[in-house]
Design a protein around this motif. Structure first.
Motif, short mmCIF file in Angstrom:
data_model
loop_
_atom_site.label_atom_id
_atom_site.label_comp_id
_atom_site.label_asym_id
_atom_site.label_seq_id
_atom_site.Cartn_x
_atom_site.Cartn_y
_atom_site.Cartn_z
N UNK A 79 0.86 -1.17 0.00
CA UNK A 79 0.00 0.00 0.00
C UNK A 79 0.91 1.23 0.00
N UNK A 80 0.66 2.13 -0.92
CA UNK A 80 1.45 3.35 -0.97
C UNK A 80 0.69 4.51 -0.33
N UNK A 81 1.43 5.53 0.01
CA UNK A 81 0.82 6.73 0.56
C UNK A 81 -0.18 7.32 -0.43
N UNK A 82 0.17 7.33 -1.69
CA UNK A 82 -0.71 7.88 -2.72
C UNK A 82 -2.01 7.09 -2.82
N UNK A 83 -1.92 5.77 -2.73
CA UNK A 83 -3.12 4.93 -2.79
C UNK A 83 -4.06 5.22 -1.62
N UNK A 84 -3.50 5.32 -0.43
CA UNK A 84 -4.36 5.53 0.73
C UNK A 84 -4.92 6.95 0.75
N UNK A 85 -4.15 7.93 0.28
CA UNK A 85 -4.67 9.29 0.21
C UNK A 85 -5.81 9.37 -0.81
N UNK A 86 -5.69 8.66 -1.91
CA UNK A 86 -6.77 8.64 -2.90
C UNK A 86 -8.01 7.96 -2.31
N UNK A 87 -7.81 6.85 -1.59
CA UNK A 87 -8.92 6.14 -0.97
C UNK A 87 -9.64 7.01 0.05
N UNK A 88 -8.87 7.75 0.85
CA UNK A 88 -9.45 8.61 1.88
C UNK A 88 -9.84 9.99 1.35
N UNK A 89 -9.55 10.23 0.08
CA UNK A 89 -9.85 11.52 -0.57
C UNK A 89 -9.15 12.68 0.15
N UNK A 90 -7.86 12.49 0.40
CA UNK A 90 -7.05 13.50 1.06
C UNK A 90 -6.10 14.10 0.03
N UNK A 91 -6.16 15.41 -0.11
CA UNK A 91 -5.33 16.08 -1.10
C UNK A 91 -4.22 16.91 -0.48
N UNK A 100 -5.36 -5.81 0.87
CA UNK A 100 -5.37 -4.37 0.58
C UNK A 100 -6.69 -3.74 1.00
N UNK A 101 -7.78 -4.43 0.75
CA UNK A 101 -9.09 -3.93 1.18
C UNK A 101 -9.14 -3.81 2.71
N UNK A 102 -8.66 -4.84 3.38
CA UNK A 102 -8.63 -4.82 4.84
C UNK A 102 -7.72 -3.71 5.34
N UNK A 103 -6.58 -3.56 4.71
CA UNK A 103 -5.64 -2.52 5.13
C UNK A 103 -6.27 -1.13 4.99
N UNK A 104 -6.99 -0.89 3.91
CA UNK A 104 -7.66 0.39 3.73
C UNK A 104 -8.68 0.63 4.85
N UNK A 105 -9.43 -0.40 5.21
CA UNK A 105 -10.41 -0.25 6.28
C UNK A 105 -9.72 0.05 7.60
N UNK A 124 2.13 1.33 7.84
CA UNK A 124 3.05 0.36 8.44
C UNK A 124 2.36 -0.44 9.56
N UNK A 125 1.64 0.25 10.43
CA UNK A 125 0.96 -0.42 11.54
C UNK A 125 -0.07 -1.43 11.02
N UNK A 126 -0.85 -1.03 10.03
CA UNK A 126 -1.89 -1.93 9.51
C UNK A 126 -1.29 -3.16 8.84
#
Length: 91
Positions: free
Chosen positions: A1-13, A51-56, A26-28
């Motif tokens: 999981x990259x920072x960019x992927x999680x920011x896109x998932x969380x809609x953080x710009x 990856x789905x679990x990690x996003x959650x 890292x923790x997840x």
């Protein structure tokens, strides 16, 4: 999981929470690996589930502004069912 992927998932710009998000990634991942091992990393479908679990997990921790997986998250049906499936990979 990259920072960019999680920011896109969380809609953080913005960048203010990048360090926190990197820690949560890292923790997840460590949490998932400690629960099920790492055999799932050799299975494409299992990686998608992880990856789905990690996003959650990251979304929950980000919302609570902490690096601990809450007990309610640990008991979540989606979390437990994915962890169960991942734990069977490689058996």
């Amino acid at each position: 999981m990259t920072l960019e992927e999680i920011k896109a998932y969380l809609r953080i710009e913005y960048e203010e929470d990048d360090e926190l998000l990197s820690n949560l990634i890292e923790v997840s991942e460590n949490y998932i690996d400690s629960c099920v091992g790492s055999a799932y990393k050799n299975d494409e479908k299992a990686i998608k589930l992880a990856n789905l679990l990690q996003k959650k997990l990251i979304a929950d921790m980000f919302e609570n502004r902490g690096t601990e997986i809450s007990n309610s998250t640990k008991r979540d049906i989606m979390v437990t069912s994915i962890l169960d499936k991942l734990s069977l990979i490689g058996d």
